[in-house]
Design a protein around this motif. Sequence first.
Motif, mmCIF file in Angstrom:
data_model
loop_
_atom_site.group_PDB
_atom_site.id
_atom_site.type_symbol
_atom_site.label_atom_id
_atom_site.label_comp_id
_atom_site.label_asym_id
_atom_site.label_seq_id
_atom_site.Cartn_x
_atom_site.Cartn_y
_atom_site.Cartn_z
ATOM 1 N N VAL A 324 0.864 -1.187 0.000
ATOM 2 C CA VAL A 324 0.000 0.000 0.000
ATOM 3 C C VAL A 324 0.899 1.235 0.000
ATOM 4 C CG1 VAL A 324 -1.822 1.263 1.200
ATOM 5 C CG2 VAL A 324 -1.795 -1.245 1.279
ATOM 6 N N GLY A 325 1.089 1.820 -1.182
ATOM 7 C CA GLY A 325 1.831 3.078 -1.280
ATOM 8 C C GLY A 325 0.909 4.246 -1.016
ATOM 9 N N LEU A 326 1.479 5.445 -0.960
ATOM 10 C CA LEU A 326 0.663 6.646 -0.738
ATOM 11 C C LEU A 326 0.704 7.544 -1.969
ATOM 12 C CD1 LEU A 326 1.615 7.664 2.925
ATOM 13 C CD2 LEU A 326 -0.274 6.204 2.139
ATOM 14 N N GLY A 327 -0.413 8.261 -2.178
ATOM 15 C CA GLY A 327 -0.464 9.201 -3.289
ATOM 16 C C GLY A 327 -1.127 10.492 -2.858
ATOM 17 N N VAL A 328 -0.651 11.601 -3.428
ATOM 18 C CA VAL A 328 -1.310 12.875 -3.122
ATOM 19 C C VAL A 328 -2.568 13.051 -3.970
ATOM 20 C CG1 VAL A 328 0.791 14.023 -2.360
ATOM 21 C CG2 VAL A 328 0.115 14.202 -4.756
ATOM 22 N N ASP A 329 -2.642 12.349 -5.115
ATOM 23 C CA ASP A 329 -3.704 12.529 -6.116
ATOM 24 C C ASP A 329 -3.600 13.942 -6.713
ATOM 25 O OD1 ASP A 329 -5.765 11.823 -7.805
ATOM 26 O OD2 ASP A 329 -7.256 11.490 -6.239
ATOM 27 N N GLY A 330 -4.417 14.220 -7.711
ATOM 28 C CA GLY A 330 -4.298 15.486 -8.435
ATOM 29 C C GLY A 330 -4.603 16.701 -7.570
#
Length: 464
Positions: A324-330
């Motif tokens: 499970v990585g992390l993303g900031v999203d757009g």
Amino acid sequence: MTVRTVIEGCAIATVDAAGTECRDGHLVIEADRIVAVGEGPAPEAAGGVGGVRETEFRRIDGRGLLATPGLVNCHHHLYQWATRGLAQQATLFEWLVELYPVWALIDDETCAAAARAGLAALARSGCSASTDHHYVFPHDAGDLLEVEIGAAASIGLRFHPCRGSMDLGRSDGGLPPDEVVEDRDAILAASEAAIDRFHDPAPGAMVRIALAPCSPFSVTRGLMSDAAELARRRGVRLHTHLAETLDEEYFCQEHFGVRPVEYLDELGWLGEDVWLAHCVHLDDAEVARFGATRTGVAHCPSSNARLGAGIAPVAGLLGAGVAVGLGVDGGASNEGGALAAEMRAALQFARLVGGPQALTARQALARATIDGARCLGREDELGSLEVGKLADVALWRVNGLEGAGIEDPVAALVFGATQAAEVLLVGGRPIVEGGELRTADEAQVAAEIERESRRLAARAEARV
Ligand SMILES: [Zn+2]
């Protein structure tokens, strides 16, 4: 000339498999790789005593700092940096319907400014490697993938852009207006051309390409299959949005007669070469299926909160062995765009649903580092501070106002407000020093995105 960088006096959270940490340690970097890491001062030879003439030595005083692996961002839409702060009370589908017509007007100048701003914000928040999911390609907008790859090179981050796509317009039952979708054959040709031009499979690569049809409600079944076939034939990874909202679940039930995960499973889209953004609405069997197929997840807690989408079952996914990585999203659904903030959000959201033991500070740090590297297929080179790995390193000040007095530096970083990197190295190269971006003028980057956001808004206004 080889550059050798010696960092001493810092706390270190290596995020290696054993969870090794140092209270007062050293890191030695030669060219773009880590050659020593451990407790105490650097080995004497590393500091240049009797050193080779062709080596340039750099020293970083690590006192008061915590060293971690550079953070890895697993989900973004950089172009959205030009449309922040809009559709503030909308659900995902309402937000998309409001923004698609604006996004239809982006061009190469919008994307250059947006990518530089978004990547600068990531660098400032300790992110050394990022993906991007670009799926809007208006006619005559220029080569938008080339533009963002240029922006990443100018800021200095490792970059894994996805050639995204949409081919299911409103007239065929999809959500996006027909003007922002492309023809399937054109998408596949452009995807293969992007791999030919930009994908670097070599060790230490600064750019790798992935393929990423956008979502079940904007892409045909045929394109999903063809993209998977192409990605596997060319040895690149696959990415898409999945199970973000209940609206998407209803869409899949209505159009495909199955839930989103079942739909992807039918298409051969679960596997160790795939990572999926969001994955909020999963049942227990679907969580287990992710584990069995070794499918990765990009958890985007701030974006999910901004759009009121729900909270992903992170503890369950980790229990099933999922990366499970992390993303900031757009930027249009996370106006901050700072990756370090997602560690804290991930920890807090996991605890809101699972209690205070659901996710520890160290588990949150591992999501932002080694699991991010797994999602991008780079765990052999990125995501932990170990000898032989690439020297992508973030140093965080933990003795300033925000962190001073917190005995545990990892708690200072994840529980606390320490969310801007003091130093960021990418392949040993300083990108941030003294808390400031060294590769671009921040004021100029801000002025450019302000100008481009206004120009885009004016064009959208003029068209209405
Ligand atoms: Zn997204």
